[in-house]
Motif scaffolding. Structure first.
Motif, PDB file in Angstrom:
ATOM      1  N   ALA A  10       0.833  -1.205   0.000  1.00 58.06           N
ATOM      2  CA  ALA A  10       0.000   0.000   0.000  1.00 58.06           C
ATOM      3  C   ALA A  10       0.870   1.258   0.000  1.00 58.06           C
ATOM      4  N   ALA A  11       1.944   1.256   0.801  1.00 64.94           N
ATOM      5  CA  ALA A  11       2.828   2.425   0.853  1.00 64.94           C
ATOM      6  C   ALA A  11       3.495   2.668  -0.500  1.00 64.94           C
ATOM      7  N   ARG A  12       3.884   1.593  -1.177  1.00 65.77           N
ATOM      8  CA  ARG A  12       4.513   1.757  -2.496  1.00 65.77           C
ATOM      9  C   ARG A  12       3.537   2.359  -3.500  1.00 65.77           C
ATOM     10  N   VAL A  13       2.284   1.884  -3.494  1.00 64.13           N
ATOM     11  CA  VAL A  13       1.280   2.413  -4.420  1.00 64.13           C
ATOM     12  C   VAL A  13       1.028   3.892  -4.141  1.00 64.13           C
ATOM     13  N   LEU A  14       0.952   4.259  -2.869  1.00 66.17           N
ATOM     14  CA  LEU A  14       0.706   5.663  -2.519  1.00 66.17           C
ATOM     15  C   LEU A  14       1.877   6.547  -2.927  1.00 66.17           C
ATOM     16  N   ARG A  15       3.099   6.032  -2.808  1.00 61.75           N
ATOM     17  CA  ARG A  15       4.260   6.809  -3.250  1.00 61.75           C
ATOM     18  C   ARG A  15       4.215   7.045  -4.757  1.00 61.75           C
ATOM     19  N   GLN A  16       3.811   6.042  -5.503  1.00 66.29           N
ATOM     20  CA  GLN A  16       3.698   6.200  -6.948  1.00 66.29           C
ATOM     21  C   GLN A  16       2.603   7.190  -7.309  1.00 66.29           C
ATOM     22  N   LEU A  17       1.472   7.095  -6.633  1.00 69.23           N
ATOM     23  CA  LEU A  17       0.371   8.010  -6.931  1.00 69.23           C
ATOM     24  C   LEU A  17       0.724   9.452  -6.580  1.00 69.23           C
ATOM     25  N   ARG A  18       1.591   9.638  -5.609  1.00 73.48           N
ATOM     26  CA  ARG A  18       1.999  10.989  -5.227  1.00 73.48           C
ATOM     27  C   ARG A  18       2.671  11.709  -6.379  1.00 73.48           C
ATOM     28  N   HIS A  19       3.293  10.951  -7.272  1.00 74.34           N
ATOM     29  CA  HIS A  19       3.961  11.542  -8.433  1.00 74.34           C
ATOM     30  C   HIS A  19       3.067  11.547  -9.670  1.00 74.34           C
ATOM     31  N   ASP A  20       1.793  11.298  -9.487  1.00 71.53           N
ATOM     32  CA  ASP A  20       0.836  11.278 -10.603  1.00 71.53           C
ATOM     33  C   ASP A  20      -0.318  12.230 -10.272  1.00 71.53           C
ATOM     34  N   PRO A  21      -0.079  13.541 -10.386  1.00 72.73           N
ATOM     35  CA  PRO A  21      -1.117  14.509  -9.976  1.00 72.73           C
ATOM     36  C   PRO A  21      -2.388  14.413 -10.799  1.00 72.73           C
ATOM     37  N   ARG A  22      -2.295  13.962 -12.044  1.00 71.32           N
ATOM     38  CA  ARG A  22      -3.512  13.860 -12.861  1.00 71.32           C
ATOM     39  C   ARG A  22      -4.461  12.806 -12.309  1.00 71.32           C
ATOM     40  N   ILE A  24      -4.583  11.796  -9.181  1.00 69.59           N
ATOM     41  CA  ILE A  24      -5.098  12.312  -7.912  1.00 69.59           C
ATOM     42  C   ILE A  24      -6.216  13.313  -8.162  1.00 69.59           C
ATOM     43  N   ALA A  25      -6.017  14.180  -9.156  1.00 71.77           N
ATOM     44  CA  ALA A  25      -7.062  15.157  -9.483  1.00 71.77           C
ATOM     45  C   ALA A  25      -8.323  14.460  -9.977  1.00 71.77           C
ATOM     46  N   LEU A  26      -8.155  13.399 -10.778  1.00 73.04           N
ATOM     47  CA  LEU A  26      -9.314  12.665 -11.272  1.00 73.04           C
ATOM     48  C   LEU A  26     -10.083  12.037 -10.122  1.00 73.04           C
ATOM     49  N   MET A  27      -9.369  11.479  -9.153  1.00 78.78           N
ATOM     50  CA  MET A  27     -10.038  10.809  -8.046  1.00 78.78           C
ATOM     51  C   MET A  27     -10.688  11.782  -7.075  1.00 78.78           C
ATOM     52  N   LEU A  28      -9.996  12.872  -6.760  1.00 84.07           N
ATOM     53  CA  LEU A  28     -10.465  13.748  -5.691  1.00 84.07           C
ATOM     54  C   LEU A  28     -11.329  14.907  -6.173  1.00 84.07           C
ATOM     55  N   LEU A  29     -11.024  15.436  -7.346  1.00 89.79           N
ATOM     56  CA  LEU A  29     -11.693  16.659  -7.772  1.00 89.79           C
ATOM     57  C   LEU A  29     -12.857  16.433  -8.728  1.00 89.79           C
ATOM     58  N   VAL A  30     -12.740  15.438  -9.607  1.00 85.43           N
ATOM     59  CA  VAL A  30     -13.782  15.258 -10.621  1.00 85.43           C
ATOM     60  C   VAL A  30     -15.160  15.006 -10.012  1.00 85.43           C
ATOM     61  N   PRO A  31     -15.319  14.127  -9.000  1.00 88.13           N
ATOM     62  CA  PRO A  31     -16.655  13.974  -8.409  1.00 88.13           C
ATOM     63  C   PRO A  31     -17.212  15.273  -7.844  1.00 88.13           C
ATOM     64  N   CYS A  32     -16.345  16.081  -7.245  1.00 86.58           N
ATOM     65  CA  CYS A  32     -16.792  17.369  -6.707  1.00 86.58           C
ATOM     66  C   CYS A  32     -17.219  18.308  -7.822  1.00 86.58           C
ATOM     67  N   THR A  64     -15.216   7.053 -10.929  1.00 86.59           N
ATOM     68  CA  THR A  64     -13.847   7.567 -10.985  1.00 86.59           C
ATOM     69  C   THR A  64     -12.851   6.567 -10.397  1.00 86.59           C
ATOM     70  N   MET A  65     -13.214   5.901  -9.307  1.00 87.59           N
ATOM     71  CA  MET A  65     -12.298   4.920  -8.730  1.00 87.59           C
ATOM     72  C   MET A  65     -12.131   3.720  -9.660  1.00 87.59           C
ATOM     73  N   PHE A  66     -13.181   3.341 -10.354  1.00 88.42           N
ATOM     74  CA  PHE A  66     -13.075   2.258 -11.340  1.00 88.42           C
ATOM     75  C   PHE A  66     -12.068   2.618 -12.428  1.00 88.42           C
ATOM     76  N   LEU A  67     -12.187   3.821 -12.959  1.00 81.70           N
ATOM     77  CA  LEU A  67     -11.293   4.252 -14.038  1.00 81.70           C
ATOM     78  C   LEU A  67      -9.842   4.293 -13.581  1.00 81.70           C
ATOM     79  N   VAL A  68      -9.589   4.994 -12.474  1.00 82.27           N
ATOM     80  CA  VAL A  68      -8.214   5.186 -12.024  1.00 82.27           C
ATOM     81  C   VAL A  68      -7.583   3.865 -11.608  1.00 82.27           C
TER      82      VAL A  68
END
Length: 245
Positions: A10-22, A24-32, A64-68
């Motif tokens: 889980a920590a490795r996946v989160l580290r990778q996602l930290r370097h993928d702002p697009r 993160i934006a899709l997951m957190l901002l698009v639903p809003c 959005t979670m399905f896509l990402v």
């Protein structure tokens, strides 16, 4: 399963996602953003927004979670990362649980942001507790994560992963009762809708919309959504291969 290996994954996946702002934006901002647009599409009819806004509060995170998740996991497969990980003393259940935990943490943030926006900024009027609304939104996001992990095994490219959306998500969207009550559908379609998890996600949101207390139907709906998520995660372990063909 080994807790230390699961947490390390889980920590490795989160580290990778930290370097993928697009992503993160899709997951957190698009639903809003979608909820914000929907609110002002029905600016002259706030009751319409109240009637469908709660349901879409669960549908948007699922999509959005399905896509990402499907695309991110596919990248791991095609790059050979999963194959290298599985060559280590790492169980399939550890790997799936690690991915689910990492994306699940993001799902918590996503659901909290979308629920807070809908209730306190867009004036979504619900009768029940906001915490119950958040619970269903979170379970829907976790279900989207599980479905994404599962279908990524059947795609050979990111384009193919996106193509699974019409096959997996769109039928559920049409049959979940969002557009018309399920008991008014043609009987065969009603029967199909009764075995689709998104139907119970929408039903759970509807229960919160109209009832002040937790009802038996609400408990049934959230348990079914959670059971579907666990079942799909379990099936996901069967699609992991030690060697990429």
């Amino acid at each position: 399963m080994n807790a230390a290996r699961t947490l390390a994954t889980a920590a490795r996946v989160l580290r990778q996602l930290r370097h993928d702002p697009r992503s993160i934006a899709l997951m957190l901002l698009v639903p809003c953003v979608m909820l914000f647009l929907l609110r002002y599409v029905f600016d002259g009819s706030p009751r319409t927004f109240d009637s469908i806004g709660a349901s879409l509060l669960g549908v948007f995170p699922l999509i959005t979670m399905f896509l990402v998740t499907s695309i991110a996991t596919l990248r791991e497969r095609t790059s050979g990362t999963l194959e290298r990980l599985l060559a280590m003393p790492l169980g399939k259940a550890d790997l799936i649980a690690g991915y689910a935990l990492a994306f699940g943490l993001l799902a918590v943030v996503q659901s909290a942001l979308a629920t807070g926006l809908a209730l306190w900024f867009l004036d979504l009027d619900v009768t029940g507790s906001p915490w119950l609304l958040l619970l269903v939104a979170l379970l829907d996001a976790l279900l989207g994560t599980a479905l994404g992990l599962f279908v990524s095994a059947f795609a050979a490219s990111e384009f193919q992963a996106v193509q699974f959306m019409p096959a997996v998500i769109f039928p559920q969207l049409l049959l979940c009762g969002l557009f018309t009550p399920r008991d008014r559908m043609q009987p065969v379609l009603e029967g199909i809708s009764n075995v689709l998890p998104m139907s119970y996600a929408v039903d759970g949101m509807t229960q919160v919309l109209h009832h002040t207390d937790m009802t038996a139907d609400f408990v049934r709906d959230v348990l079914i959504v959670a059971a579907f998520a666990l079942l799909v995660l379990g099936l996901g372990t069967t699609t992991l291969r030690r060697r990429t063909p």
